[in-house]
Design an enzyme around this catalytic site. Sequence first.
Site, PDB file in Angstrom:
ATOM      1  N   HIS A  54      33.271  39.245  36.022  1.00 47.49           N
ATOM      2  CA  HIS A  54      31.822  39.185  35.896  1.00 47.49           C
ATOM      3  C   HIS A  54      31.249  38.052  36.746  1.00 47.49           C
ATOM      4  O   HIS A  54      31.976  37.176  37.201  1.00 47.49           O
ATOM      5  CB  HIS A  54      31.416  38.947  34.438  1.00 47.49           C
ATOM      6  CG  HIS A  54      31.970  37.685  33.848  1.00 47.49           C
ATOM      7  ND1 HIS A  54      33.110  37.658  33.080  1.00 47.49           N
ATOM      8  CD2 HIS A  54      31.563  36.380  33.928  1.00 47.49           C
ATOM      9  CE1 HIS A  54      33.373  36.420  32.715  1.00 47.49           C
ATOM     10  NE2 HIS A  54      32.451  35.615  33.217  1.00 47.49           N
ATOM     11  N   GLU A  75      35.469  30.959  37.787  1.00 48.39           N
ATOM     12  CA  GLU A  75      36.174  31.007  36.505  1.00 48.39           C
ATOM     13  C   GLU A  75      37.448  31.819  36.685  1.00 48.39           C
ATOM     14  O   GLU A  75      37.411  32.970  37.117  1.00 48.39           O
ATOM     15  CB  GLU A  75      35.297  31.652  35.428  1.00 48.39           C
ATOM     16  CG  GLU A  75      36.006  31.824  34.088  1.00 48.39           C
ATOM     17  CD  GLU A  75      35.181  32.606  33.072  1.00 48.39           C
ATOM     18  OE1 GLU A  75      35.716  32.888  31.982  1.00 48.39           O
ATOM     19  OE2 GLU A  75      34.010  32.939  33.371  1.00 48.39           O
ATOM     20  N   GLU A 117      27.438  37.742  32.600  1.00 49.46           N
ATOM     21  CA  GLU A 117      27.471  36.871  31.433  1.00 49.46           C
ATOM     22  C   GLU A 117      26.226  35.991  31.434  1.00 49.46           C
ATOM     23  O   GLU A 117      25.773  35.529  32.487  1.00 49.46           O
ATOM     24  CB  GLU A 117      28.726  35.999  31.448  1.00 49.46           C
ATOM     25  CG  GLU A 117      28.886  35.131  30.202  1.00 49.46           C
ATOM     26  CD  GLU A 117      30.161  34.308  30.219  1.00 49.46           C
ATOM     27  OE1 GLU A 117      30.493  33.728  29.163  1.00 49.46           O
ATOM     28  OE2 GLU A 117      30.818  34.241  31.272  1.00 49.46           O
ATOM     29  N   GLU A 163      25.928  38.093  46.986  1.00 47.64           N
ATOM     30  CA  GLU A 163      25.821  38.989  48.140  1.00 47.64           C
ATOM     31  C   GLU A 163      26.001  40.424  47.667  1.00 47.64           C
ATOM     32  O   GLU A 163      27.027  40.762  47.069  1.00 47.64           O
ATOM     33  CB  GLU A 163      26.879  38.652  49.187  1.00 47.64           C
ATOM     34  CG  GLU A 163      26.875  39.604  50.378  1.00 47.64           C
ATOM     35  CD  GLU A 163      28.031  39.374  51.336  1.00 47.64           C
ATOM     36  OE1 GLU A 163      28.118  40.111  52.334  1.00 47.64           O
ATOM     37  OE2 GLU A 163      28.852  38.468  51.080  1.00 47.64           O
ATOM     38  N   HIS A 175      34.608  39.819  47.414  1.00 47.21           N
ATOM     39  CA  HIS A 175      35.196  38.510  47.706  1.00 47.21           C
ATOM     40  C   HIS A 175      34.329  37.391  47.153  1.00 47.21           C
ATOM     41  O   HIS A 175      33.181  37.606  46.772  1.00 47.21           O
ATOM     42  CB  HIS A 175      35.360  38.315  49.221  1.00 47.21           C
ATOM     43  CG  HIS A 175      34.065  38.382  49.988  1.00 47.21           C
ATOM     44  ND1 HIS A 175      33.657  39.511  50.678  1.00 47.21           N
ATOM     45  CD2 HIS A 175      33.071  37.456  50.188  1.00 47.21           C
ATOM     46  CE1 HIS A 175      32.483  39.279  51.250  1.00 47.21           C
ATOM     47  NE2 HIS A 175      32.111  38.038  50.963  1.00 47.21           N
ATOM     48  N   HIS A 196      29.141  32.017  47.932  1.00 45.62           N
ATOM     49  CA  HIS A 196      28.637  33.247  47.309  1.00 45.62           C
ATOM     50  C   HIS A 196      29.764  34.109  46.758  1.00 45.62           C
ATOM     51  O   HIS A 196      30.941  33.886  47.027  1.00 45.62           O
ATOM     52  CB  HIS A 196      27.782  34.058  48.294  1.00 45.62           C
ATOM     53  CG  HIS A 196      28.545  34.691  49.426  1.00 45.62           C
ATOM     54  ND1 HIS A 196      28.497  34.208  50.714  1.00 45.62           N
ATOM     55  CD2 HIS A 196      29.363  35.775  49.489  1.00 45.62           C
ATOM     56  CE1 HIS A 196      29.239  34.963  51.501  1.00 45.62           C
ATOM     57  NE2 HIS A 196      29.787  35.917  50.780  1.00 45.62           N
ATOM     58  N   ASN A 221      45.752  35.477  31.269  1.00 46.86           N
ATOM     59  CA  ASN A 221      46.270  36.115  30.066  1.00 46.86           C
ATOM     60  C   ASN A 221      47.745  35.742  29.934  1.00 46.86           C
ATOM     61  O   ASN A 221      48.528  35.926  30.869  1.00 46.86           O
ATOM     62  CB  ASN A 221      46.098  37.628  30.164  1.00 46.86           C
ATOM     63  CG  ASN A 221      44.637  38.028  30.189  1.00 46.86           C
ATOM     64  OD1 ASN A 221      43.892  37.767  29.259  1.00 46.86           O
ATOM     65  ND2 ASN A 221      44.208  38.647  31.287  1.00 46.86           N
TER      66      ASN A 221
END
Length: 290
Positions: free
Chosen positions: A230, A41, A276, A203, A68, A139, A45
């Site tokens: 998040h 995601e 989330e 991870e 990462h 990951h 802004n």
Amino acid sequence: MSLVNKFEFPDNKFDLYFLAYDSPKAASHGKHWTDREGIIELTHNYGTENDAKYKIHNGNKDPKGFGHVCVSVDNIQAACKRLSDAGYKFQKRLEDGRMRHIAFALDPDEYWVEIIAQNPVSETENVTTTDLETYRMNHTMIRVKDKDISLKFYQDVMGMTLQRTSENKDANFNLYFLGYGAPVGEKSANGVNPSANREGLLELTWNYGTEKEEGKVYHDGNAEPQGFGHICVSVDDLDAACKRFEDLNVNWKKRLTDGRMKNVAFVLDPDGYWIEVIQNEKYKAAPGKY
């Protein structure tokens, strides 16, 4: 990657973009965006693109926290050459250092993108092509203060399974890979990372001794300086899942009943990272919707 969903919030001056691998060879081809494991995601802004002073904190400089994201590829030498030829920078090239089987590319905001191999590196040295349709969003890595506390939380509270462990005693750190589904085990028939074909793993990086430090050790990315926001877990029944979390006495950043957005909640993990929680629409869909 392909854009699989977008939300625009002009009143709040930000937009969300959801990207995933979605070719016929992808792990989650054609699935609803809430029913995928390998999602990134991006939050934009409004106006930051015109602000010369605006800079993202990538989590690898103090204050550290997020590390990462990772993409696994078919032919790692060809994949890295493709990125290099396109002009993208690297934090670590394949030939740098002792670890010749992983690389770290830098995205436009200097977030680190680890690149790992799905096939034995020794067998792809002379391969000049790479098939993007076979890539996996493997990951996301975050640093944790106390491995025992974090492992217990992600397994007992979030319901994840420990997939594999990588101990690096000489370098004073361990890596723990968690995800949903049966563990992949430590061994691999083709000699590479046994979880390289998976998507959506988490991870945890534990540096020896941090559990003895006082107070908060790692930065969650949401306080200044901002960067990582998040991770996200989708669930079969959002109301029931949040009630379960409430019964387990989790720390909340946002309950379902807080604010105007009644369809998302945010749980805090032991280090204060935001998680989330959203509804997996697969379990709420009308027949024939997908």
